[in-house]
Design an enzyme around this catalytic site. Structure first.
Site, PDB file in Angstrom:
ATOM      1  N   PHE A 163       0.854  -1.193   0.000  1.00  0.00           N
ATOM      2  CA  PHE A 163       0.000   0.000   0.000  1.00  0.00           C
ATOM      3  C   PHE A 163       0.893   1.247   0.000  1.00  0.00           C
ATOM      4  O   PHE A 163       1.863   1.321   0.758  1.00  0.00           O
ATOM      5  CB  PHE A 163      -0.888  -0.035   1.254  1.00  0.00           C
ATOM      6  CG  PHE A 163      -1.839   1.110   1.365  1.00  0.00           C
ATOM      7  CD1 PHE A 163      -3.049   1.107   0.691  1.00  0.00           C
ATOM      8  CD2 PHE A 163      -1.523   2.214   2.164  1.00  0.00           C
ATOM      9  CE1 PHE A 163      -3.932   2.180   0.803  1.00  0.00           C
ATOM     10  CE2 PHE A 163      -2.403   3.282   2.282  1.00  0.00           C
ATOM     11  CZ  PHE A 163      -3.604   3.254   1.602  1.00  0.00           C
ATOM     12  N   ASN A 206      -3.836   1.932  10.350  1.00  0.00           N
ATOM     13  CA  ASN A 206      -4.571   2.456   9.198  1.00  0.00           C
ATOM     14  C   ASN A 206      -5.056   1.199   8.477  1.00  0.00           C
ATOM     15  O   ASN A 206      -4.403   0.705   7.573  1.00  0.00           O
ATOM     16  CB  ASN A 206      -3.649   3.285   8.301  1.00  0.00           C
ATOM     17  CG  ASN A 206      -4.332   3.664   6.995  1.00  0.00           C
ATOM     18  OD1 ASN A 206      -5.563   3.669   6.900  1.00  0.00           O
ATOM     19  ND2 ASN A 206      -3.544   3.966   5.974  1.00  0.00           N
ATOM     20  N   PRO A 207      -6.203   0.674   8.920  1.00  0.00           N
ATOM     21  CA  PRO A 207      -6.622  -0.641   8.412  1.00  0.00           C
ATOM     22  C   PRO A 207      -7.342  -0.543   7.069  1.00  0.00           C
ATOM     23  O   PRO A 207      -7.642   0.553   6.594  1.00  0.00           O
ATOM     24  CB  PRO A 207      -7.590  -1.098   9.499  1.00  0.00           C
ATOM     25  CG  PRO A 207      -8.207   0.163   9.995  1.00  0.00           C
ATOM     26  CD  PRO A 207      -7.153   1.232   9.886  1.00  0.00           C
TER      27      PRO A 207
HETATM   28  C1  LIG Z   1      -4.349   0.563   4.264  1.00  0.00           C
HETATM   29  S1  LIG Z   1      -2.909  -0.419   4.386  1.00  0.00           S
HETATM   30  C2  LIG Z   1      -1.957   0.572   5.495  1.00  0.00           C
HETATM   31  C3  LIG Z   1      -0.472   0.396   5.372  1.00  0.00           C
HETATM   32  C4  LIG Z   1       0.339   1.397   6.202  1.00  0.00           C
HETATM   33  N1  LIG Z   1       0.050   1.261   7.615  1.00  0.00           N
HETATM   34  C5  LIG Z   1       0.052   2.813   5.752  1.00  0.00           C
HETATM   35  O1  LIG Z   1      -0.703   3.519   6.452  1.00  0.00           O
HETATM   36  O2  LIG Z   1       0.555   3.228   4.702  1.00  0.00           O
HETATM   37  C6  LIG Z   1      -3.479  -1.756   5.388  1.00  0.00           C
HETATM   38  C7  LIG Z   1      -2.434  -2.839   5.682  1.00  0.00           C
HETATM   39  O3  LIG Z   1      -3.023  -3.753   6.604  1.00  0.00           O
HETATM   40  C8  LIG Z   1      -2.706  -5.076   6.261  1.00  0.00           C
HETATM   41  N2  LIG Z   1      -3.781  -5.879   6.874  1.00  0.00           N
HETATM   42  C9  LIG Z   1      -5.048  -6.051   6.448  1.00  0.00           C
HETATM   43  N3  LIG Z   1      -5.760  -6.757   7.347  1.00  0.00           N
HETATM   44  C10 LIG Z   1      -4.906  -7.022   8.378  1.00  0.00           C
HETATM   45  C11 LIG Z   1      -5.037  -7.703   9.628  1.00  0.00           C
HETATM   46  N4  LIG Z   1      -6.193  -8.270  10.005  1.00  0.00           N
HETATM   47  N5  LIG Z   1      -3.963  -7.775  10.431  1.00  0.00           N
HETATM   48  C12 LIG Z   1      -2.777  -7.235  10.076  1.00  0.00           C
HETATM   49  N6  LIG Z   1      -2.589  -6.584   8.913  1.00  0.00           N
HETATM   50  C13 LIG Z   1      -3.641  -6.457   8.080  1.00  0.00           C
HETATM   51  C14 LIG Z   1      -2.611  -5.057   4.742  1.00  0.00           C
HETATM   52  O4  LIG Z   1      -1.815  -6.115   4.268  1.00  0.00           O
HETATM   53  C15 LIG Z   1      -1.993  -3.673   4.498  1.00  0.00           C
HETATM   54  O5  LIG Z   1      -0.592  -3.742   4.468  1.00  0.00           O
END
Ligand SMILES: C[S@@+](CC[C@H](N)C(=O)[O-])C[C@H]1O[C@@H](n2cnc3c(N)ncnc32)[C@H](O)[C@@H]1O
Length: 282
Positions: free
Chosen positions: A100, A197-198
């Site tokens: 991302f 930031n999910p």
């Molecule tokens: C919107 S991106 C945010 C990435 C980074 N934190 C940023 O703000 O640029 C969401 C991230 O959450 C990860 N992700 C999604 N569901 C997750 C979960 N249940 N537990 C851990 N990571 C998760 C995805 O693989 C992705 O890398």
């Protein structure tokens, strides 16, 4: 590349080339000239300031390479995957396909987090879904904290480590593959603050073309976009901790019902974009 003043017929002057290629990007971006300049700077290995000030000649092989990348961008493929980096909190983060691309609004989450860290003397921060490490690495860089980061994506684990190394915080940035905080279950009690930031986009929502090149597990949060929040608050008792998460601007009402004790904070454009739950014991 050495910038050569060469008048060979096979070499074109960079300004002519940039002018011609900018037209190709007019339908995908509001800054076609800037984007071509950034791509040219990468392909030629010449600083963009130098490209602007010196009308250098471009060897035919580099011209081919530049054209290919601009054509790729014209399909909507994200600029930052082509450049291999994105600036976040004044730091350059390595990014690649499958990761991302950090967004400016998340910088506001980091700034809020840094204020809270200072105010409450936070020592251990978790970053769920770290991606490139944008949040966790920045927090480790600008505050004296230990960061426990997770991501379900193996590539995110590798890339965030690379960024932690790049910004010299690897010894305070621990990252593991897994969902939510599961990889750090045994350290859960030590965590003072949880950041994330999910993925919060509704399944089926219409997104700009370039966003669709980003990993779907980073974007989509189920039918209503709320799956992550529902599961997080179902799994963990956050008593004694501070939780700060990014949210979609249309999710406040639903999240108020899900987490009645939470506060909702606006971003600099006046939209509710952050959920703050402060259950810290004073
Ligand atoms: C919107 S991106 C945010 C990435 C980074 N934190 C940023 O703000 O640029 C969401 C991230 O959450 C990860 N992700 C999604 N569901 C997750 C979960 N249940 N537990 C851990 N990571 C998760 C995805 O693989 C992705 O890398």
């Amino acid at each position: 590349m050495v910038a050569r003043e060469n008048v060979s017929g096979v070499e074109r002057k960079i300004w002519d080339l940039m002018k011609e290629l900018s037209v190709t990007l007019e339908n995908v971006t509001e800054s076609p000239s800037l984007e071509v300049l950034l791509i040219a700077s990468k392909v030629l290995g010449v600083r963009k300031e130098d490209l602007l000030s010196k009308n250098i000649f471009v060897p035919a092989d580099r011209e081919r390479n530049l054209r290919q990348l601009v054509m790729k961008r014209a399909t909507g493929y994200p600029l930052h995957y082509i450049l291999g980096e994105k600036e976040f909190m004044g730091l350059s983060f390595y990014v690649e396909e499958g990761i991302f691309i950090p967004r400016p609004e998340t910088e506001e989450l980091v700034e809020l987090a840094l204020d809270i860290i200072k105010k409450y003397n936070v020592r251990v921060v978790a970053d769920i879904g770290t991606g490139s490490g944008a949040i966790g690495v920045s927090v480790a860089k600008f505050a004296d904290v230990i960061v426990l980061a997770t991501d379900i994506s193996e590539k995110a684990v590798e890339v965030s480590k690379k960024n932690a190394r790049r910004h010299r915080v690897l010894e305070r940035f621990l990252v593991k593959r897994g969902g939510f905080l599961e990889p750090f279950r045994e350290k859960f009690d030590l965590i003072d603050m949880i950041l994330s930031n999910p993925p919060y986009v509704r399944e089926g929502a219409k997104l700009p073309r370039d966003v669709l090149f980003e990993p779907s597990e980073a974007l989509f949060g189920g039918k209503d976009g709320l799956n992550f929040y529902k599961e997080f608050f179902r799994r963990y008792n956050v008593e004694g901790k501070i939780v700060l998460m990014e949210i979609g601007e249309d999710q406040v009402e639903a999240l108020k019902k899900l987490v009645p004790e939470a506060e909702f904070l606006k971003d600099s454009s006046g939209r509710f974009r952050f959920l703050l739950l402060n259950r810290h014991f004073f």
